[in-house]
Motif scaffolding. Sequence first.
Motif, short mmCIF file in Angstrom:
data_model
loop_
_atom_site.label_atom_id
_atom_site.label_comp_id
_atom_site.label_asym_id
_atom_site.label_seq_id
_atom_site.Cartn_x
_atom_site.Cartn_y
_atom_site.Cartn_z
N ILE A 1 0.84 -1.21 0.00
CA ILE A 1 0.00 0.00 0.00
C ILE A 1 0.87 1.25 0.00
N ARG B 1 2.59 1.72 -3.40
CA ARG B 1 1.65 2.05 -4.48
C ARG B 1 1.14 3.49 -4.33
N TRP C 1 -1.40 5.70 -7.07
CA TRP C 1 -2.22 4.49 -7.09
C TRP C 1 -2.61 4.10 -8.51
N GLY C 2 -2.89 5.07 -9.36
CA GLY C 2 -3.34 4.77 -10.72
C GLY C 2 -2.22 4.43 -11.68
N TRP D 1 -0.22 1.97 -11.51
CA TRP D 1 0.10 0.55 -11.31
C TRP D 1 0.03 -0.19 -12.64
N THR E 1 -7.19 -12.40 -13.23
CA THR E 1 -8.23 -12.27 -12.21
C THR E 1 -8.95 -13.59 -11.96
N GLU F 1 6.42 -3.04 -8.83
CA GLU F 1 5.11 -3.67 -8.77
C GLU F 1 5.23 -5.20 -8.85
N PRO G 1 -8.21 -9.18 -3.40
CA PRO G 1 -8.64 -7.89 -3.95
C PRO G 1 -7.48 -6.93 -4.21
N LEU G 2 -6.43 -6.98 -3.36
CA LEU G 2 -5.32 -6.05 -3.54
C LEU G 2 -4.58 -6.28 -4.85
N TYR H 1 -5.62 -8.52 -7.47
CA TYR H 1 -6.39 -9.00 -8.63
C TYR H 1 -7.56 -8.10 -9.00
N LEU H 2 -8.03 -7.28 -8.08
CA LEU H 2 -9.22 -6.47 -8.36
C LEU H 2 -8.95 -4.97 -8.40
N MET H 3 -7.86 -4.53 -7.74
CA MET H 3 -7.61 -3.08 -7.67
C MET H 3 -6.59 -2.65 -8.72
#
Length: 828
Positions: free
Chosen positions: A676, A679, A684-685, A687, A693, A762, A823-824, A826-828
């Motif tokens: 966190i 990133r 954050w964007g 990444w 997924t 990353e 979620p960290l 695979y989803l965000m």
Amino acid sequence: MSDLPPKRSIKRWLVTTNHKDVGILYLGTAMFFLLFGGVLALLFRAHLWVPGGTGLLSNDQYYQAVTGHGLLMVFWFLSPIASGFANYFIPLQIGAKDLAFPRLNALSYWFYLFSGVLMGISFFQGGSFSGGWTMYSPLNVPMYNSVMEVTAGSNGTILALTLFVISITMGTVNFLTTMHRSRAEGLGLWNMPMFSWSWLLTIWMMLFAFAALLAAVLLLSIDRLFLTQYFATNEGSSLMWAHVFWFFGHPEVYIVFFPALGIMFETFQTFTGRRLVGRKWVIIAMVLVAVQSFLVWMHHMFLSTINLPIKTLFMATTIGISLPFDLMVFAMIYTMVKGRVRFTTPFLFSLGALLLFILGGITGVFLGAVVLDYEFRGTYWVVAHFHYVMVSGVTALVGGLYYWWPKMTGKMYSETLGKLSFAVYFVGFNLLYFPMFLAWETPRRVFHYPEGTQLFHQLATVGSFVLGAAFLLVFITLGKSLVDGPDAPDNPWTYSRTAEWAIPSPPPLENWPDRPSYASGSLEFVDDAATATDGGVAHGKEAAGAVTVSHEEEHADHASIWPFGIGVATATFFLGLSGMTPYIYSFVSEHMHAGDFVTLSDSAPAKSIVYPALTAIGIGLLGVTLFQFGREQFDAPEMGVAERWPFGGINNGKLGVWFFLASDVVVFGAAIGAFIFMRIHGGWGNWHLESITMAGLFNTYVLLTSSFAVVLAHVMAERGNKKGLLASLSVTVLLGLVFMSVKAFEYSSKFADGHYWFSGIEYSLYFVTTGLHALHVILGLLIALFMIYRVVSIDAYLEDHMPVEYFGLYWHFVDIVWVFLFPLFYLM
């Protein structure tokens, strides 16, 4: 193996699990590392006799000596010597026969010893780590140092520290379980001796602080061995290391000092002849310090880019933590005023520690102010303050050695020699460290300093040799006592008030003649067997005690060779890992692409087949020794009658697992926190990690299903259903293997696309965090396979189903961690 060989036999010290033996091993080993670190200090102090150095050491040797001294003293001496006292005396003070998990206690010691051996070997592997004991980024990774200069020795230093932290974690879990579930009847928490209280708070701090350090050194080890990018980027790596390290580092000050404080309380009570003034308020103050210790770490980072409001907040918490210490200091002073002081050797060292700590605390207030810290940070003022605090703790620990020496050895020492050693110690201490305040403008860790401060540095160098002579006097005094000292009575101190003085010196193997009890308000020994005979019937607690005491006397084991074997195997494995960087270098050089962040040196580092061979041998030895450890029949029964608040509803094993998982929460929390932090720092964007997924979603369902299989296994074990237990454990293993197969597919897909753990921050975050979780899954699978073997071979867990529940707790924890990772990544 259950019978202990005689103490004069080497085999005794290789197989013992008895807490007193382990305590002596800790004390002796800590003293060796004191000498090791002390010699390094004498070397670099001699080098500092003139500005620019005398030439006694080369530049790199100087930095190795400074770094090695700091690491050895902070980690391999200060905490372990307190662990030695705690191992020996905590069970005696609380009325236990041993620690809750004797083999784990022995394993903790062997990990400690072999971690120190690895530290020593590192100096002969091309040079030990030389980036300072705080290991600040990026000096701790191959960024400004080429891979060629990242020696096996510097890797070995970090791996040695990793093994040391694992040792500390084992000991912490053991002591927490023991102190919360094995106190004698009638001994509530409020009534525990002050040394026991200080140690209880110390191990609570250790549980969380050392877990943070474990996360930090694991990530650092991976950076150094596999060339990941946690601490080598310009995306906040240095700031992240400082946060994680000092979250451990400031509680470590109190982790080191609290046991010394407990010894000061004990000796002040004994040698003033009265109870500590304001005892309950002192305990409350210690609890406040233990809690606040985790809320002040950023005052070590006032020179960083943290904004001023946050710095101001941490300045307030830093000043606030000094207030409980004021109460403790005045409690000791008032105890002296109200009592009649007897100036024995232990008391002199404790009084000296109090005086030195007061000066250390006052000078620390300057560093807690943001404006003043800008001036003092990174100078000899910090060095002097740090040593006045930490080595004042050493002063009290030496007093504890004198205080408990008659109990441990059954011999008295010469008070004249003891007092002489204190006088030389006190003079040497102040001659060494006080001139550093006067030479405060000198930058720390460097050997160039203004000529105007040369006299102060020379005084400090003289003081270092005087202090070394004081320790030599201590060893002479105690050695002479051991050889021809008079026999010590069971209690040589008139006003001592703790339970260890109620039994012979040295104590017998089983500690107590009968079960100790404080039910009447004072220490008594209850013969439970006699209570239930002579026509009478024992009721309630006494009945339970009778059964258990008899069981302990007949079946309690005290010896196992497998902790030593696991220690040897683990040290061999870590030694092999220390030289694996050149092999990873070759792989990276073949697979890196333009844009990859990792930097390589112009020439490839030399490989040595010795290191892969040692790694393979270590893995093989670990497999054998762990398997034998699990098979060994070793009985360490719980106390039948004991105070267990606030954990009366669960047994020792389950509580131990909970404590272990609490530390693991911090490890994963640090790893997730690093994700966190990095990133957010990079945007954050911004990444650029492409995750599969559906693979992550599928694995989530697999792990959740496996948790249901574990629950079913526990139910089958409770019912004594062998076939059901085997089927449930087999399904758990099968689902775990499915999870690992999907994970292997994910990793291979990344590799096929040219994305590796060194390709950018990353990818380092993704591979390391999910890899750490996968390592936990693999460990769980190995445990499950071993349990299947035990069920098939000896019908295990059908009568005692608790091990299945312990495994279930671990497996559920691993599954819960994945619920956060999914979620960290695979989803965000």
